[in-house]
Write a protein that holds these residues in place. Structure first.
Motif, PDB file in Angstrom:
ATOM      1  N   ALA A 195     -18.983 -17.067  17.570  1.00  0.00           N
ATOM      2  CA  ALA A 195     -17.758 -17.242  18.352  1.00  0.00           C
ATOM      3  C   ALA A 195     -17.927 -16.789  19.798  1.00  0.00           C
ATOM      4  O   ALA A 195     -17.406 -17.427  20.717  1.00  0.00           O
ATOM      5  N   GLU A 196     -18.647 -15.710  20.016  1.00  0.00           N
ATOM      6  CA  GLU A 196     -18.838 -15.225  21.392  1.00  0.00           C
ATOM      7  C   GLU A 196     -19.619 -16.237  22.223  1.00  0.00           C
ATOM      8  O   GLU A 196     -19.263 -16.527  23.359  1.00  0.00           O
ATOM      9  N   ARG A 197     -20.661 -16.800  21.625  1.00  0.00           N
ATOM     10  CA  ARG A 197     -21.437 -17.823  22.333  1.00  0.00           C
ATOM     11  C   ARG A 197     -20.577 -19.061  22.588  1.00  0.00           C
ATOM     12  O   ARG A 197     -20.620 -19.667  23.662  1.00  0.00           O
ATOM     13  N   PHE A 203     -11.885 -22.885  24.640  1.00  0.00           N
ATOM     14  CA  PHE A 203     -12.017 -21.971  23.506  1.00  0.00           C
ATOM     15  C   PHE A 203     -10.672 -21.336  23.169  1.00  0.00           C
ATOM     16  O   PHE A 203     -10.272 -21.301  21.995  1.00  0.00           O
ATOM     17  N   GLN A 204      -9.968 -20.858  24.171  1.00  0.00           N
ATOM     18  CA  GLN A 204      -8.671 -20.227  23.948  1.00  0.00           C
ATOM     19  C   GLN A 204      -7.647 -21.214  23.387  1.00  0.00           C
ATOM     20  O   GLN A 204      -6.806 -20.847  22.559  1.00  0.00           O
ATOM     21  N   ILE A 205      -7.717 -22.451  23.833  1.00  0.00           N
ATOM     22  CA  ILE A 205      -6.815 -23.487  23.318  1.00  0.00           C
ATOM     23  C   ILE A 205      -7.073 -23.704  21.827  1.00  0.00           C
ATOM     24  O   ILE A 205      -6.135 -23.782  21.027  1.00  0.00           O
ATOM     25  N   ILE A 206      -8.344 -23.772  21.435  1.00  0.00           N
ATOM     26  CA  ILE A 206      -8.691 -23.969  20.032  1.00  0.00           C
ATOM     27  C   ILE A 206      -8.198 -22.795  19.191  1.00  0.00           C
ATOM     28  O   ILE A 206      -7.609 -22.991  18.119  1.00  0.00           O
ATOM     29  N   VAL A 207      -8.410 -21.574  19.679  1.00  0.00           N
ATOM     30  CA  VAL A 207      -7.948 -20.382  18.954  1.00  0.00           C
ATOM     31  C   VAL A 207      -6.432 -20.414  18.809  1.00  0.00           C
ATOM     32  O   VAL A 207      -5.894 -20.089  17.741  1.00  0.00           O
ATOM     33  N   VAL A 210     -11.592 -15.920  11.362  1.00  0.00           N
ATOM     34  CA  VAL A 210     -12.525 -14.807  11.431  1.00  0.00           C
ATOM     35  C   VAL A 210     -13.643 -15.226  12.382  1.00  0.00           C
ATOM     36  O   VAL A 210     -14.344 -16.192  12.119  1.00  0.00           O
ATOM     37  N   CYS A 211     -13.760 -14.521  13.490  1.00  0.00           N
ATOM     38  CA  CYS A 211     -14.801 -14.817  14.472  1.00  0.00           C
ATOM     39  C   CYS A 211     -15.989 -13.901  14.240  1.00  0.00           C
ATOM     40  O   CYS A 211     -15.826 -12.681  14.176  1.00  0.00           O
ATOM     41  N   LYS A 212     -17.149 -14.484  14.096  1.00  0.00           N
ATOM     42  CA  LYS A 212     -18.385 -13.699  13.868  1.00  0.00           C
ATOM     43  C   LYS A 212     -19.400 -14.016  14.928  1.00  0.00           C
ATOM     44  O   LYS A 212     -19.401 -15.033  15.525  1.00  0.00           O
TER      45      LYS A 212
END
Length: 104
Positions: free
Chosen positions: A39-41, A86-90, A102-104
């Motif tokens: 998720a960070e990448r 990314f924020q839109i998807i979240v 769950v972001c890993k």
């Protein structure tokens, strides 16, 4: 789209529709856990630059998309107050209380 003989369109609206369930891996399940690996990448890859490109594509001449809406979103992004892709998807995922992200 596990076990489906059709494909989902490539759009955020289609992704949102998928999360309502009833087909694919969600068929028959009322609650799901969505695990986003790397998720960070992904957050970096789907950050400012790709988001700006996304909005600019929506604003291309001949585009069928709501130009006023996408211009506003681009202006917000450039002003530092808009969401990245990314924020839109979240946010789309979080709009579905039956899905735990769950972001890993």
């Amino acid at each position: 789209m596990k076990d489906e003989d059709w494909e989902l369109g490539e759009s955020l609206d289609a992704f949102n529709d998928l999360l309502y369930g009833g087909f694919g891996a969600m068929k028959g399940h009322s609650n799901m856990q969505l695990i986003w690996l790397n998720a960070e990448r992904c957050s970096k890859a789907l950050g400012y630059n790709i988001t700006k490109e996304y909005y600019l594509n929506k604003l291309m001449p001949g585009s069928i998309f709501n130009k006023d809406f996408h211009r506003q979103k681009l202006d917000e992004l450039e002003a530092g107050i808009g969401q990245t892709y990314f924020q839109i998807i979240v946010e789309i995922i979080s709009d579905h209380p039956n899905i735990q992200l769950v972001c890993k």
